[in-house]
Write an enzyme that holds these catalytic residues in place. Structure first.
Site, PDB file in Angstrom:
ATOM      1  N   LYS A   1      11.906   0.207   1.540  1.00 37.44           N
ATOM      2  CA  LYS A   1      12.443   1.140   0.535  1.00 37.44           C
ATOM      3  C   LYS A   1      12.499   2.575   1.094  1.00 37.44           C
ATOM      4  CE  LYS A   1       9.227   0.035  -2.534  1.00 37.44           C
ATOM      5  NZ  LYS A   1       8.449  -1.005  -1.790  1.00 37.44           N
TER       6      LYS A   1
ATOM      7  N   ARG B   1       8.288  -0.227 -11.755  1.00 35.58           N
ATOM      8  CA  ARG B   1       7.480  -1.274 -11.140  1.00 35.58           C
ATOM      9  C   ARG B   1       6.981  -2.278 -12.159  1.00 35.58           C
ATOM     10  NH1 ARG B   1       5.919   1.315  -6.183  1.00 35.58           N
ATOM     11  NH2 ARG B   1       4.769  -0.139  -4.907  1.00 35.58           N
TER      12      ARG B   1
ATOM     13  N   ARG C   1       2.174  -0.865  10.595  1.00 35.29           N
ATOM     14  CA  ARG C   1       2.251   0.537  10.161  1.00 35.29           C
ATOM     15  C   ARG C   1       0.846   1.107   9.959  1.00 35.29           C
ATOM     16  NH1 ARG C   1       5.041   1.705   4.591  1.00 35.29           N
ATOM     17  NH2 ARG C   1       3.146   0.630   3.955  1.00 35.29           N
TER      18      ARG C   1
ATOM     19  N   ARG D   1      -2.666   5.287   5.682  1.00 33.09           N
ATOM     20  CA  ARG D   1      -2.625   4.898   4.271  1.00 33.09           C
ATOM     21  C   ARG D   1      -3.800   3.992   3.926  1.00 33.09           C
ATOM     22  NH1 ARG D   1       3.367   3.551   1.964  1.00 33.09           N
ATOM     23  NH2 ARG D   1       2.061   2.226   0.628  1.00 33.09           N
TER      24      ARG D   1
ATOM     25  N   ARG E   1      -1.543  -6.043  -3.161  1.00 32.54           N
ATOM     26  CA  ARG E   1      -0.268  -5.391  -3.512  1.00 32.54           C
ATOM     27  C   ARG E   1       0.836  -6.439  -3.669  1.00 32.54           C
ATOM     28  NH1 ARG E   1       0.060  -1.576   1.477  1.00 32.54           N
ATOM     29  NH2 ARG E   1       2.072  -0.877   0.694  1.00 32.54           N
TER      30      ARG E   1
HETATM   31  P1  AP5 Z   1       8.903   1.116   4.536  1.00 34.74           P
HETATM   32  O1  AP5 Z   1      10.273   1.668   4.593  1.00 34.74           O
HETATM   33  O2  AP5 Z   1       7.770   2.074   4.548  1.00 34.74           O
HETATM   34  O3  AP5 Z   1       8.748   0.113   3.280  1.00 34.74           O
HETATM   35  P2  AP5 Z   1       8.429   0.413   1.777  1.00 34.74           P
HETATM   36  O4  AP5 Z   1       9.127  -0.611   0.979  1.00 34.74           O
HETATM   37  O5  AP5 Z   1       8.670   1.858   1.468  1.00 34.74           O
HETATM   38  O6  AP5 Z   1       6.856   0.088   1.797  1.00 34.74           O
HETATM   39  P3  AP5 Z   1       5.675   0.773   1.027  1.00 34.74           P
HETATM   40  O7  AP5 Z   1       4.435   0.261   1.667  1.00 34.74           O
HETATM   41  O8  AP5 Z   1       5.836   2.245   0.938  1.00 34.74           O
HETATM   42  O9  AP5 Z   1       5.867   0.131  -0.410  1.00 34.74           O
HETATM   43  P4  AP5 Z   1       4.912   0.074  -1.600  1.00 34.74           P
HETATM   44  O10 AP5 Z   1       5.832  -0.274  -2.692  1.00 34.74           O
HETATM   45  O11 AP5 Z   1       3.740  -0.793  -1.423  1.00 34.74           O
HETATM   46  O12 AP5 Z   1       4.265   1.539  -1.648  1.00 34.74           O
HETATM   47  P5  AP5 Z   1       4.521   2.815  -2.545  1.00 34.74           P
HETATM   48  O13 AP5 Z   1       4.258   3.982  -1.683  1.00 34.74           O
HETATM   49  O14 AP5 Z   1       5.797   2.732  -3.273  1.00 34.74           O
HETATM   50  O15 AP5 Z   1       8.757   0.073   5.725  1.00 34.74           O
HETATM   51  C1  AP5 Z   1       7.519  -0.534   6.006  1.00 34.74           C
HETATM   52  C2  AP5 Z   1       7.332  -0.659   7.521  1.00 34.74           C
HETATM   53  O16 AP5 Z   1       8.289  -1.570   8.019  1.00 34.74           O
HETATM   54  C3  AP5 Z   1       7.551   0.656   8.280  1.00 34.74           C
HETATM   55  O17 AP5 Z   1       6.668   0.723   9.340  1.00 34.74           O
HETATM   56  C4  AP5 Z   1       9.007   0.547   8.764  1.00 34.74           C
HETATM   57  O18 AP5 Z   1       9.224   1.263   9.937  1.00 34.74           O
HETATM   58  C5  AP5 Z   1       9.165  -0.946   8.963  1.00 34.74           C
HETATM   59  N1  AP5 Z   1      10.527  -1.427   8.664  1.00 34.74           N
HETATM   60  C6  AP5 Z   1      11.326  -1.018   7.652  1.00 34.74           C
HETATM   61  N2  AP5 Z   1      12.506  -1.710   7.656  1.00 34.74           N
HETATM   62  C7  AP5 Z   1      12.414  -2.576   8.709  1.00 34.74           C
HETATM   63  C8  AP5 Z   1      13.312  -3.560   9.225  1.00 34.74           C
HETATM   64  N3  AP5 Z   1      14.528  -3.780   8.675  1.00 34.74           N
HETATM   65  N4  AP5 Z   1      12.919  -4.278  10.280  1.00 34.74           N
HETATM   66  C9  AP5 Z   1      11.674  -4.070  10.852  1.00 34.74           C
HETATM   67  N5  AP5 Z   1      10.788  -3.130  10.412  1.00 34.74           N
HETATM   68  C10 AP5 Z   1      11.155  -2.404   9.332  1.00 34.74           C
HETATM   69  O19 AP5 Z   1       3.340   2.670  -3.619  1.00 34.74           O
HETATM   70  C11 AP5 Z   1       1.995   2.763  -3.214  1.00 34.74           C
HETATM   71  C12 AP5 Z   1       1.095   2.578  -4.419  1.00 34.74           C
HETATM   72  O20 AP5 Z   1       1.310   3.645  -5.362  1.00 34.74           O
HETATM   73  C13 AP5 Z   1       1.304   1.305  -5.244  1.00 34.74           C
HETATM   74  O21 AP5 Z   1       0.615   0.192  -4.704  1.00 34.74           O
HETATM   75  C14 AP5 Z   1       0.737   1.735  -6.593  1.00 34.74           C
HETATM   76  O22 AP5 Z   1      -0.659   1.726  -6.575  1.00 34.74           O
HETATM   77  C15 AP5 Z   1       1.190   3.181  -6.699  1.00 34.74           C
HETATM   78  N6  AP5 Z   1       2.503   3.308  -7.364  1.00 34.74           N
HETATM   79  C16 AP5 Z   1       3.667   3.765  -6.798  1.00 34.74           C
HETATM   80  N7  AP5 Z   1       4.678   3.723  -7.697  1.00 34.74           N
HETATM   81  C17 AP5 Z   1       4.141   3.244  -8.853  1.00 34.74           C
HETATM   82  C18 AP5 Z   1       4.678   2.945 -10.132  1.00 34.74           C
HETATM   83  N8  AP5 Z   1       5.983   3.135 -10.393  1.00 34.74           N
HETATM   84  N9  AP5 Z   1       3.848   2.429 -11.076  1.00 34.74           N
HETATM   85  C19 AP5 Z   1       2.526   2.229 -10.812  1.00 34.74           C
HETATM   86  N10 AP5 Z   1       1.957   2.486  -9.613  1.00 34.74           N
HETATM   87  C20 AP5 Z   1       2.763   2.992  -8.637  1.00 34.74           C
HETATM   88 MG    MG Z   2       7.480   3.442   0.734  1.00 38.76          MG
END
Ligand code: AP5
Ligand code: MG
Length: 191
Positions: A14, A90, A128, A134, A145
């Site tokens: 994402k 979410r 990562r 993180r 997660r």
């Molecule tokens: P990356 O682009 O970072 O993926 P991502 O989907 O952004 O992963 P996140 O870990 O950020 O998602 P998440 O939903 O768990 O975390 P968030 O911060 O939203 O890519 C991942 C890795 O893969 C990178 O190293 C990248 O380089 C690599 N990569 C990417 N594309 C690739 C490809 N095509 N091929 C190979 N490698 C690739 O949320 C964190 C926490 O916050 C949640 O767990 C929750 O506790 C809280 N939170 C956030 N939003 C809410 C909400 N709306 N409601 C409640 N709690 C929330």
């Molecule tokens: Mg992210």
């Protein structure tokens, strides 16, 4: 305004795809995860409340997230070209709240569902985690997660499929190949 919800499991790309979209389309990127991590880093009252929730892989409560979104939408500049919602909604409750908040402003959003195989997700996040700093990039929290994603976030895609605009993308390809699929959708939406 071109409003996109990037939906997908943890590690599905994402954030990575948001950067490509911002570069080509100039949309405003909202990563709720990044906003929450910044609150924790700054030691704000909200940050202190949510620190353990995030590091254990649970979701922050809907009421806190919906309040955050309302504030974000109220603060958008008038010349905003559109928003990428990365990590929100979410839960179905968040999805319903977002639909109402957008409708109030005469806006809509399209959900793009990044589909990636589970083993790749785990490998990407473990990898990562070696440099990200993180608190949630460790195997135990990653598994939590993913369980939360299946139970609470996957139904959001079904909700959009049923009630709003929905597109699925094969996220198992290279970053550039994934973006090519998203780019085709965005060009279609702009017509
Ligand atoms: P990356 O682009 O970072 O993926 P991502 O989907 O952004 O992963 P996140 O870990 O950020 O998602 P998440 O939903 O768990 O975390 P968030 O911060 O939203 O890519 C991942 C890795 O893969 C990178 O190293 C990248 O380089 C690599 N990569 C990417 N594309 C690739 C490809 N095509 N091929 C190979 N490698 C690739 O949320 C964190 C926490 O916050 C949640 O767990 C929750 O506790 C809280 N939170 C956030 N939003 C809410 C909400 N709306 N409601 C409640 N709690 C929330
Ligand atoms: Mg992210």
């Amino acid at each position: 305004m071109l409003n996109i919800i990037l939906c997908g499991a943890p590690g599905s790309g994402k954030g990575t795809q948001s950067d490509f979209i911002v570069e080509k389309y100039g949309l405003t990127h909202l990563s709720t995860g990044e906003v929450l991590r910044a609150e924790i880093k700054a030691g704000t009252p909200l940050g202190k409340e949510i620190d353990a929730v995030i590091s254990q892989g649970h979701l922050v409560s809907d009421d806190k997230m919906i309040a955050l979104l309302e504030h974000f939408l109220d603060s958008l500049p008038v010349d905003c070209k559109g928003v990428i919602f990365d990590g929100f909604p979410r839960t179905v409750a968040q999805a319903e709240a977002l639909a109402a908040m957008l409708q109030k402003r005469c806006l809509t959003a399209t959900l793009i569902d990044l589909m990636v195989e589970e083993q790749s997700l785990i490998e990407r996040m473990i990898n990562r985690g070696k440099t990200s700093g993180r608190a949630d990039d460790n195997l135990e929290t990653i598994q939590q997660r993913l369980a939360v994603f299946h139970a609470q976030t996957a139904p959001v895609a079904d909700y959009y499929l049923e009630h709003h605009n929905y597109f699925a993308v094969n996220g198992n390809k290279s970053m550039q190949q994934v973006f090519a699929q998203i780019d085709t959708i965005l060009q279609l939406l702009q017509k």
